[in-house]
Structures are given as structure tokens and as C-alpha cells.
Design a protein around this motif. Structure first.
Motif, short mmCIF file in Angstrom:
data_model
loop_
_atom_site.label_atom_id
_atom_site.label_comp_id
_atom_site.label_asym_id
_atom_site.label_seq_id
_atom_site.Cartn_x
_atom_site.Cartn_y
_atom_site.Cartn_z
N ASP A 192 -59.36 -74.54 -49.18
CA ASP A 192 -60.55 -74.09 -49.89
C ASP A 192 -61.58 -75.20 -50.07
N THR A 193 -61.37 -76.31 -49.36
CA THR A 193 -62.33 -77.41 -49.39
C THR A 193 -63.37 -77.21 -48.29
N THR A 194 -64.64 -77.24 -48.67
CA THR A 194 -65.72 -77.15 -47.69
C THR A 194 -66.13 -78.57 -47.29
N ILE A 195 -66.05 -78.84 -46.01
CA ILE A 195 -66.42 -80.16 -45.49
C ILE A 195 -67.77 -80.07 -44.80
N GLY A 196 -68.68 -80.94 -45.20
CA GLY A 196 -69.95 -81.07 -44.50
C GLY A 196 -69.85 -82.24 -43.55
N PHE A 197 -70.10 -82.01 -42.27
CA PHE A 197 -69.93 -83.05 -41.25
C PHE A 197 -71.28 -83.39 -40.65
N VAL A 231 -72.19 -78.13 -40.65
CA VAL A 231 -72.56 -79.20 -39.73
C VAL A 231 -74.06 -79.47 -39.76
N TYR A 232 -74.41 -80.75 -39.70
CA TYR A 232 -75.79 -81.13 -39.44
C TYR A 232 -75.78 -82.28 -38.45
N THR A 233 -76.63 -82.20 -37.45
CA THR A 233 -76.82 -83.30 -36.50
C THR A 233 -78.26 -83.23 -36.01
N THR A 270 -80.78 -79.35 -42.86
CA THR A 270 -81.07 -80.70 -43.36
C THR A 270 -79.81 -81.31 -43.96
N VAL A 271 -79.84 -82.64 -44.11
CA VAL A 271 -78.76 -83.35 -44.79
C VAL A 271 -78.65 -82.85 -46.23
N ALA A 272 -79.81 -82.66 -46.88
CA ALA A 272 -79.83 -82.22 -48.27
C ALA A 272 -79.14 -80.87 -48.44
N GLU A 273 -79.45 -79.93 -47.56
CA GLU A 273 -78.84 -78.59 -47.62
C GLU A 273 -77.33 -78.68 -47.47
N GLU A 289 -73.89 -78.16 -50.72
CA GLU A 289 -72.88 -77.10 -50.65
C GLU A 289 -71.48 -77.61 -50.34
N ALA A 290 -71.33 -78.90 -49.99
CA ALA A 290 -70.04 -79.41 -49.54
C ALA A 290 -69.24 -80.04 -50.68
N ASP A 291 -67.91 -79.91 -50.59
CA ASP A 291 -67.02 -80.61 -51.51
C ASP A 291 -66.76 -82.04 -51.02
N VAL A 292 -66.72 -82.16 -49.70
CA VAL A 292 -66.52 -83.47 -49.05
C VAL A 292 -67.58 -83.59 -47.96
N VAL A 293 -68.26 -84.73 -47.90
CA VAL A 293 -69.24 -84.99 -46.84
C VAL A 293 -68.73 -86.14 -45.98
#
Length: 288
Positions: free
Chosen positions: A2-7, A30-32, A51-54, A58-62
Motif C-alpha cells: 500500500d506504499t505509493t512510490i514516486g520515481f 513516474v516523472y522524467t 511535474t516533480v511537484a505533482e 502524492e507519494a509516500d516514498v520518492v
């Protein structure tokens, strides 16, 4: 999971790392800078963020895996950066090979916002990234490292907390210093075998299992022999790492002649148009 990862950053290594996290069941956004590089991940269910900000909101872990220290600085700082937009309690992990001082700066700025930062550069190239067997060298707090360990276990196999913030980056520089001189030796050995009339592949069968054995000899020497210069790790990024290592060594009053020679040769290689080749292209300077 249930962890959302932003990569952030889906290059040669980041793409495979992100894919392994998705395969393990993590929800991934994902953002690139180049959306096309994330196409495979998006096709397999990752969510695109503009964007990085978006992404950070929303992520628990970036997790960031970008190219250069200035790229790290850009994604972490400023009103559109990670630290201004992540929620309190978010864990941010920079896995880029970068400057120890920058890792400390991120850690301190994050702590002021009750965000938890780790520096966790990796080694193992494209092969390690694909196989989930990267060496992960971390710096930061033990409690946060333990919290991130399930994620690290998906993408790595030798995962060690080396000390406080910046320690992971210092350890990665030790790694690059070791590889720097080794790559010269690997290149010279292959060319020597050829000029002596030997079958270089057969020579590798003998020397990879003896005292000369190394990851570079086992994984990059065969590519040299095959003329495969596709990047598992870019020449331009190795130059970046060696430059940081040399500057850091000089700050400590330390002489690094092997590192200095390797950096000189790789800069020469880049000037010949090989900046986007894999580090194994160094053999081109010797094989003529």
C-alpha cells in the motif's frame, strides 16, 4: 503493497529499478524529463505525473535516479521541487551518484520539514538493475533505512547503511575509484591477449576466476571483445563520478594517481565522440 512510490528518472538503470518495484506490487508514479523513456512503465500500469511537484504531493516514498548533481539539486529544491511539495513523513531517497555535501544538504533541508532523507547510490550497472542485484550504499538514519529496506530488497542484494547522511555517496566514490584503475587494466589485458595471438574469450575463462577477477572483468570484458559498446553505465556519467571523487580526495589532501589517469583517459574518450557509450568503450583507446 500500500506504499505509493514516486520515481524520478527512468534512464538505463532507473527504468529497470522502477519496473522491478512494479513487479513486486508497489503502486508507482513516474516523472522524467522525456516522457517517451517511461513508455514501457506507463504501458504496464505506472501513473504519469506532469511535474516533480505533482509526483511529490502524492507519494509516500520518492526515489530519484537522475544524471548529475545539478539535476538532483533541481528536483529537490525550489518551489516546484520535492521538498516544498512532499507531505510530512515522506521518505525521499536519492539513488543518483552525487556529491556527499549535497546529500547532507538534502538531509538537513528535509529534516526541517519533517521529511526523511536517505542517500543511496548504487553499483551494478544495467545488469544489476535488471536482475535486482544492485549494491546499495546508504547514508542516513537507521530507523529510516530500516523503513526503506523492503524497497531496497526488491532492487538490490548487498544493502548496507554506511553511516550518516553523505556516507552512501562517499562509499560510491570509493567504488568508482576502484573501478577507475581496474578499467584500464581490463582494457590493456584484452588488447594484450589479442596481440599475443590468444583467444581473448578463452583467456577470460582463466583469469576471471583467479586473483585478477572483478565485476568489470566478468561483465564488461566480454562486451569489449564483442565490440558491444551500448551503455550499461555512460562514459559521461563515469567522468562525472570520477570528477567528484577527485575533488573530494583533494579536499582531504589525498593523492589519487590511478583515478587521475583514468579520468584523463575517459575525457579523451569522450572527446572522440564516446560520451554516450558504455564505460567498456575505453578499450578503443588501446585497441588500434
Amino acid at each position: 503493497m500500500d506504499t505509493t512510490i514516486g520515481f524520478i528518472g527512468t534512464g538505463v538503470m532507473g527504468k529497470s529499478m522502477a519496473e522491478n518495484l512494479m513487479n513486486a506490487g508497489y503502486t508507482l508514479s513516474v516523472y522524467t524529463r522525456t516522457k517517451e523513456k517511461a513508455k514501457l512503465l506507463l504501458d504496464n500500469g505506472a501513473a504519469w505525473k506532469n511535474t516533480v511537484a505533482e509526483l511529490a504531493k502524492e507519494a509516500d516514498v520518492v526515489i530519484s535516479m537522475v544524471g548529475y548533481p545539478q539535476d538532483v539539486e533541481a528536483v529537490y529544491f525550489g518551489e516546484n521541487g520535492i521538498l516544498e511539495n512532499a507531505r510530512e513523513g515522506t521518505v525521499v531517497i536519492d539513488m543518483t551518484s552525487s556529491k556527499p555535501a549535497l546529500a547532507k544538504k538534502i538531509y538537513q533541508a528535509a529534516a526541517e520539514k519533517n521529511i526523511h532523507a536517505l542517500d543511496a547510490p548504487v553499483s551494478g550497472g544495467d545488469v544489476g538493475a535488471k536482475n535486482g542485484t544492485l549494491a546499495i550504499m546508504a547514508g542516513g538514519d537507521q530507523e529510516i533505512f530500516d523503513q526503506a529496506l523492503p524497497i531496497f530488497n526488491v532492487i538490490g542484494s548487498e544493502i548496507i547503511l554506511q553511516g550518516e547522511a553523505g556516507a552512501g555517496q562517499h562509499t560510491k566514490l570509493c567504488n568508482q575509484i576502484t573501478i577507475a584503475s581496474n578499467m584500464i587494466g581490463v582494457s590493456e589485458a584484452i588488447v594484450y591477449a589479442k596481440k599475443a595471438g590468444l583467444d581473448p574469450t578463452r583467456v577470460l575463462d582463466s583469469i576471471t576466476t583467479g586473483a585478477a577477477g572483478s565485476w568489470s572483468l566478468s561483465n564488461l570484458a566480454p562486451r569489449m571483445i564483442q565490440g558491444d559498446y551500448a551503455p550499461g553505465f555512460y562514459v559521461k556519467h563515469f567522468i562525472k563520478d570520477m570528477t567528484i571523487a577527485l575533488e573530494s580526495a583533494e579536499e582531504m589532501g589525498m593523492s589519487t594517481p590511478g583515478l587521475s589517469l583514468s579520468l584523463k583517459l575517459y575525457k579523451e574518450l569522450a572527446e572522440k565522440g564516446e560520451a554516450d557509450s558504455g564505460t567498456q568503450a575505453l578499450i578503443k583507446l588501446f585497441d588500434n
